[in-house]
Design an enzyme around this catalytic site. Structure first.
Site, PDB file in Angstrom:
ATOM      1  N   TYR A 123     -11.504  -3.301  -0.101  1.00 25.72           N
ATOM      2  CA  TYR A 123     -12.258  -4.139   0.832  1.00 25.72           C
ATOM      3  C   TYR A 123     -11.774  -4.015   2.278  1.00 25.72           C
ATOM      4  O   TYR A 123     -12.511  -4.335   3.195  1.00 25.72           O
ATOM      5  CB  TYR A 123     -12.159  -5.617   0.414  1.00 25.72           C
ATOM      6  N   ARG A 127      14.276   5.276  -0.059  1.00 23.54           N
ATOM      7  CA  ARG A 127      13.476   4.061  -0.228  1.00 23.54           C
ATOM      8  C   ARG A 127      13.864   2.919   0.698  1.00 23.54           C
ATOM      9  O   ARG A 127      13.040   2.370   1.405  1.00 23.54           O
ATOM     10  CB  ARG A 127      13.571   3.558  -1.683  1.00 23.54           C
ATOM     11  N   HIS A 133       3.703  10.657  -1.388  1.00 25.10           N
ATOM     12  CA  HIS A 133       4.556   9.592  -1.928  1.00 25.10           C
ATOM     13  C   HIS A 133       4.119   9.240  -3.344  1.00 25.10           C
ATOM     14  O   HIS A 133       3.301   8.332  -3.552  1.00 25.10           O
ATOM     15  CB  HIS A 133       4.451   8.363  -1.008  1.00 25.10           C
TER      16      HIS A 133
END
Length: 740
Positions: A122, A32, A78
């Site tokens: 969007y 990570r 992931h």
């Protein structure tokens, strides 16, 4: 139940917790938080880029919704939250966060004011050329692949990394027990350092740092650290860079000007910066500033209006640098995962060396992969050439034999692949032109094979090839391009500008008034000190002095402490002011004995009511806190009552017993702190008053409605600690030289 009891194991809780926490910590560090030194990517970024590549979102194709990309990433590679993945993706598209964006975004991806990106449904995205270069070679067996979390797909362990992404884009992350924070750099300069390291593998750190120069932040700014500091940071892999906003003085004519800030430090939110300046302006903590405006569009343009045309621009900016994020620090910590996925802090040279080692491995793997492809093709082409030489016999075998493949292999010594390729040839390929093209291709591939074999056998040739690739990358993304121009400048600051109170406060005359009840205020102008000032009921004037708003007011209390108040901080107006105890920590049983304006270079005689005292330099009277500074030690029942400026060479002291003693000021020692020495001996009573004067001028005292100056000192002249003689006839009955 017996079958379950057999499976129960007794373990130490501390040991089990330690094992499990270590497993969690390593997972956080490796999977990570920390980037890989080879490609500069964390797993989430690597998976994002690979998923976009699989969707064919190259720079020349159209955009796709970010929601589609995020869906593929969390579904295939992931398995984490979609919000975290989208935020990581959005950051790769922000040109104010990433020096060389890896994602080309279309839509609202946030701004430097701190606004977040629009919802993923969007916005649209595709890869940039920089990202394509980072993944160049994935189809050529350049790196290893591993199974995804569910085993249905595969993903690259590391990217081939044709560009030095770790240094170019930097990285930041917090793991368990460790963190990383790497600043972005200019690609052209990093490439110069890599080429130097290829040419001179033993190049020292200073030579490499002179090539890299320092961070190159996407938001520009000015780095004000010295070269020695920058060198130390890169040598240790840790350190801090001081970044200041870039500003310019814009002339408005008629002597007026305004300051325009065009670049702000990296990771500073512009809206919060302006809000901070506005708050300081409202609280009157930047007296040199009149107004602040944000006139930014796509580019940053913050306008600062000075108080007046006489304000020094450098002084104003220095003040703002100290109070706001117009100057910030970037704390570098080059903590990365090496090729063996072991976290460690690396120096600049180690990071460059690891990148070159990775490129060497990638070059060898790609060369071997290409060599295998060439050998396979040459095998097929050799079979085609045999077929063309024996075309009639080949046709006969195909037409007449039941097992043509086996017959051809036996008769012409063909391999299985060659025979299969001949059988799969189309009739149109039997043209004479096709035979010529096959011969040409065979010759070209043979020449390429020879070059690859030479490359794989000679390390020197491999380093030459890597150097050529680095030069190509430098040419493509270097300083000649709009993206590659250096944005952050350097301006070493050797001596910081001293900001004096006079520069920050408008100088105005004031009259400071202190009441007997401990209320303090000031009025504008130098009013007569014998004026009838108004006070609360049962209160009256204790003392008043003339000063300026830029002055430090020194107050001495009866316990021997000294306090400082800035003239500009004393409340003004028509009211009664405010209690002095709100400004200084005055003891409950202590009172103010003296109040005067601080004068640099002056010396003062401090004395108690018992007739003890010493001389102190003015610098010892400055207190750093509201608690004050203890200068004179007093015994129980004793009080500090005088602090007289040394204005002459003689000291006159008079006691309650009306005995007057005059002696030279040089007999009194100069001390920083203490109880002092005896100035005059008393059988009863104590010290009543002190006057300091020049021997030639004599001492002055009130007499019969006026003043008298006594120059004949012989009667009272003596040495410190003597008793003295009676005061002259007509000396005031209150035993004070002059009226207060």
């Amino acid at each position: 139940m017996p079958e379950f009891e057999q499976k129960i194991k007794n373990v130490a809780l501390a040991e089990e917790l330690s094992t499990r926490y270590l497993s969690y910590a390593m997972s956080t560090i490796v999977d990570r938080a920390l980037p890989d030194v080879r490609d500069g990517l964390k797993p989430v970024h690597r998976r994002l880029l690979y998923a976009m590549r699989q969707l064919h979102l190259d720079p020349k194709s159209g955009f796709k919704k970010c929601a589609r990309v995020v869906g593929d990433v969390i579904g295939k590679y992931h398995p984490h939250g979609d919000t975290a993945v989208y935020q990581a993706m959005a950051r790769l598209a922000q040109d104010f966060s990433v020096r060389y964006p890896l994602v080309d975004g279309q839509g609202n991806f946030g701004n430097i004011d701190g606004d977040g990106p629009a919802a993923m449904r969007y916005t649209e995205a595709r890869l940039t050329e920089f990202a394509i270069a980072l993944m160049d070679g994935l189809n050529d067996d350049a790196v290893d692949f591993r199974d995804t979390y569910d085993g249905e797909e595969s993903e690259p362990v590391v990217m081939p990394g044709a560009v030095p992404n770790l240094l170019c884009n930097g990285s930041a992350g917090i793991a368990v027990g460790m963190a990383t924070n790497i600043p972005p750099h200019n690609l052209s300069e990093v490439c110069d350092a890599l080429l130097l390291l290829i040419e001179k593998p033993d190049a020292d750190m200073e030579a490499l740092v002179r090539k890299v120069r320092g961070p190159d932040f996407p938001t520009g700014g000015v780095i004000i650290d010295s070269f020695a500091t920058i060198l130390a940071n890169y040598t240790q892999g840790r350190g801090a860079f001081r970044i200041r906003a870039k500003w310019e003085k814009e002339d408005l004519g008629l002597g007026q000007y305004q300051i325009v800030i065009t670049e702000i430090p990296y990771q500073v939110v512009k809206s919060k910066l302006i809000e901070k300046i506005a708050v300081l302006l409202q609280e009157k903590k930047v007296p040199l500033l009149s107004d602040v405006r944000d006139e930014s569009s796509h580019d940053v343009r913050i306008v600062l209006e000075p108080k007046n045309r006489n304000v020094d621009a450098n002084m104003l900016m220095e003040h703002l640098f100290r109070q706001t994020d117009l100057e910030s620090k970037f704390a570098m910590n080059m903590n990365v995962l090496d090729a063996d996925l072991v976290p460690r802090v690396m120096s600049l040279k180690e990071v460059l060396q690891e990148f070159l080692k990775h490129r060497q491995i990638v070059l060898q793997r790609r060369s071997n992969y290409r060599l295998q492809k060439i050998n396979a093709r040459l095998e097929i082409l050799s079979g085609y050439l045999i077929a063309y030489l024996n075309l009639d016999e080949i046709i006969r075998i195909i037409r007449e034999e039941d097992e043509p493949k086996a017959v051809m292999m036996a008769k012409f010594a063909l391999t299985d692949n060659q025979a299969e390729a001949i059988l799969n040839m189309k009739l149109r390929s039997l043209r004479k032109l096709e035979e010529t093209e096959i011969k040409r291709e065979f010759e070209d591939l043979s020449a390429e094979k020879e070059q690859l074999e030479a490359l794989l056998s000679d390390e020197r040739l491999r380093w030459q090839k890597i150097a050529e690739e680095i030069k190509e990358i430098r040419e493509k993304f270097g300083k000649k391009t709009a993206l590659g121009k250096r944005r952050t400048e350097f301006s070493e600051v050797n001596e910081e500008i001293e900001i004096s109170v006079e520069a920050l406060v408008e100088k105005e005359p004031i009259t400071v008034i202190l009441s007997q009840k401990g209320w303090i205020r000031c009025t504008k102008g130098h009013n007569p000190l014998n004026e009838e000032f108004k006070f609360k009921e049962d209160d009256a004037l204790l003392m008043a002095i003339h000063a300026q708003t830029t002055d430090k007011i020194v107050l001495q209390d009866t316990s021997g402490k000294f306090f400082n108040i800035q003239g500009s901080e004393i409340p003004s107006g028509r009211g009664f002011g405010q209690p002095l105890r709100l400004m200084i920590d005055l003891g409950n049983n202590d009172n103010i004995a003296e109040m005067f304006v601080f004068e640099p270079g002056a010396k003062y005689l401090i004395a108690s009511n018992t007739g003890r005292g010493f001389i102190v330099d003015e610098n010892h009277l400055l207190a750093q806190t509201r608690n004050g500074r203890k200068i004179m030690n007093v015994a129980e029942g004793e009080k500090t009552v005088f602090c007289k400026k040394i204005t002459g060479d003689m000291v006159a002291v008079i006691g309650d017993n009306r005995k007057l003693l005059i002696f030279k000021a040089e007999e009194i020692p100069t001390m920083a702190r203490g109880r002092g020495v005896t100035l005059q001996k008393y059988k009863d009573g104590g010290l009543s008053d002190i006057q300091i004067f020049n021997e030639a001028d004599g001492f002055t005292y009130n007499r019969a409605g006026g003043t008298k100056t006594e120059t004949n000192l012989l009667t009272w002249l003596g040495h410190r600690a003597q008793v003295g003689k009676l005061a002259p006839f007509g000396f005031p009955k209150n035993n004070r030289f002059l009226k207060d």
